[in-house]
Design an enzyme around this catalytic site. Structure first.
Site, mmCIF file in Angstrom:
data_model
loop_
_atom_site.group_PDB
_atom_site.id
_atom_site.type_symbol
_atom_site.label_atom_id
_atom_site.label_comp_id
_atom_site.label_asym_id
_atom_site.label_seq_id
_atom_site.Cartn_x
_atom_site.Cartn_y
_atom_site.Cartn_z
ATOM 1 N N LYS A 291 0.794 -1.226 0.000
ATOM 2 C CA LYS A 291 0.000 0.000 0.000
ATOM 3 C C LYS A 291 0.833 1.285 0.000
ATOM 4 O O LYS A 291 0.287 2.369 -0.216
ATOM 5 C CB LYS A 291 -0.952 0.018 1.198
ATOM 6 C CG LYS A 291 -1.999 -1.076 1.160
ATOM 7 C CD LYS A 291 -2.953 -0.891 0.001
ATOM 8 C CE LYS A 291 -4.139 -1.844 0.120
ATOM 9 N NZ LYS A 291 -5.061 -1.704 -1.018
ATOM 10 N N SER B 23 -3.296 -12.542 3.588
ATOM 11 C CA SER B 23 -3.748 -12.279 2.220
ATOM 12 C C SER B 23 -2.743 -12.852 1.217
ATOM 13 O O SER B 23 -3.121 -13.325 0.138
ATOM 14 C CB SER B 23 -3.955 -10.788 1.976
ATOM 15 O OG SER B 23 -2.738 -10.091 2.077
#
Lengths: 118, 321
Positions: free
Chosen positions: B49, B263
């Protein structure tokens, strides 16, 4: 031909509360028709009046998104496992908050799943 | 290059490492099938991110949307908030995050450490409660700025301009790219770039399938598809449940020494599926996938040890991706 179908909480009012139901059909369309015969109204929540898969419904055949497998024409086999899920991405609560802040997206009325398709 | 003017300049340029032990075995003389992990945990705040956070802030500065001293308000379940908090600190902004209270304790501590302020939306109230909380905040502070990662083109552009070119440079023989589907920015940006440059490349999404509690919707019409999402960029999309994600996350560290968040385990699960198909079909494959973050922030879940049933239970109701 038995195909196991996992139903999300928000659609279980159509299946008498059952989390898993069985259906049959050699395509997804046939399976949904078969399910609707047993659980009246379910089809209307999955398919739009125009005959396409509802934008906020994702259906997976053996964990793979049917939209990439021919969508409603996707071929099914005995023993396949189907999962129906509402479309969420990146965490339901996060995006709901984001959508609220942005505002323009029409907010769904607070109705029960029995409301008619929008 | 190993010297940078500031931490912001050290974003991206992450290593791509082979996974010789997890790559499926092929018969002698058969085309090779190899897995490659892009270690995005090597970014400044430890996740993929950092790329979109930096691009979104830069774009907002250039367009005049952000001015020095502004407050940024962002709904986030974690990594984007941490990345934005670092960028905001270094660029001179105040960050307020709205997040569900059912995220891991480490994320909250990290956000506060980087200087972000947090407003929690109750997990128990579901999405409607979060909507109410967010509406209230927005009404009280009309001057706060949102970058909105789900619909901000700079999110996908970060990957189009950096992640994609890095992958092509390091692995010109790439046949598959696999990443997680959240805001869809990684897949849209990297996928578009690679589709322009590599004929026949397959772009594969791995979507986390959470426990029932997390969805929290009252009817189908409350669903959401991020504005950035364009299905034509993808070739396949897998839904990966908690159990498979945990299993693969453990294999990553046990077999290849890569300590990743859950994830990334979900992404590996989809990568292995396409790799095994290539072996079965006798096709060569270089499958690159994303390690979205390290495992540090998830240790408190307890899901790295014990049985898979215990781990599944520990993650029930949590946003693990």
């Amino acid at each position: 031909m038995a195909i196991e179908v996992r139903v999300p909480t928000i659609l279980r009012s159509y299946t008498g509360g059952s989390k898993v139901v069985e259906g049959s059909g050699d395509t997804l369309t046939a399976l949904i028709d078969d399910l609707d015969a047993k659980h009246s109204g379910l089809k209307g929540r999955l398919i739009t009046p125009e005959g396409g898969l509802h934008r906020f419904v994702n259906i997976y055949v053996n964990d793979e998104d049917v939209r990439f497998l021919g969508a409603l024409d996707a071929k099914l086999n005995d023993g396949d496992s189907i999962t129906i899920l509402p479309a969420v991405a990146g965490g339901a609560l996060g995006f709901a908050a984001a959508a609220a802040l942005l505002g323009p997206r029409p907010t769904a009325p607070a109705t029960t799943p029995d409301s008619t398709e929008g | 290059m190993a010297r940078y003017e500031s931490l912001l300049d050290a974003c991206g340029g992450t290593p791509l490492v082979g996974l010789p032990r997890l790559s499926p075995a092929v018969d002698e003389g058969a085309p090779p099938v190899r897995l490659w992990a892009k270690l995005e945990d090597r970014n400044p705040t430890g996740s993929v991110k950092d790329r979109p956070a930096l691009f979104m802030v830069r774009e907002a500065e250039e367009s005049g949307h952000l001015r020095p001293g502004d407050t940024i308000l962002e709904p986030t379940s974690g990594n984007t908030g941490i990345a934005l908090a670092m960028v905001a600190k270094l660029r001179g902004y105040r960050l307020v995050c709205v997040m569900p209270e059912n995220v891991s304790a480490e994320r909250v501590q990290l956000l506060r450490m980087y200087g972000a302020e947090i407003i929690f939306s109750p997990a128990a109230g579901g999405s409607n409660q979060a909507v109410a909380t967010a509406k209230q905040i927005a009404a009280e502070h009309p001057d706060w700025k949102m970058l909105f990662q789900y619909g901000n083109p700079a999110n996908a552009r970060a990957h189009y301009e950096t992640t994609g070119p890095e992958l092509l440079h390091d692995l010109p023989t790439i046949t598959h790219f696999v990443a997680g589907l959240g805001t869809t920015g990684t897949l849209m940006g990297t996928g578009r770039f690679l589709k322009e440059k590599v004929e026949g490349i397959q772009i594969v999404a791995a979507e986390p399938r959470y426990g029932e509690l997390v969805y929290g919707l009252r009817n189908i019409d409350e669903g959401y598809v991020p504005e950035l999402y364009d299905a034509t960029v993808l070739d396949r999309r897998f839904s990966v449940g908690t159990r498979d994600a945990v299993l693969r996350t453990r294999q990553l560290v046990e077999v290849e020494g890569i300590f990743a968040g859950f994830s990334s385990g979900a992404i590996l699960h989809a990568a292995l599926a396409v790799a095994h198909e290539a072996v079965r079909d006798g096709r060569r494959a270089d499958v690159a996938f994303v390690i979205a973050d390290g495992g540090w922030k998830y240790l408190s879940t307890g899901a790295y040890g014990g049985t898979l049933n215990d781990a599944e239970e520990a993650l029930e109701g949590q946003l693990w991706a």
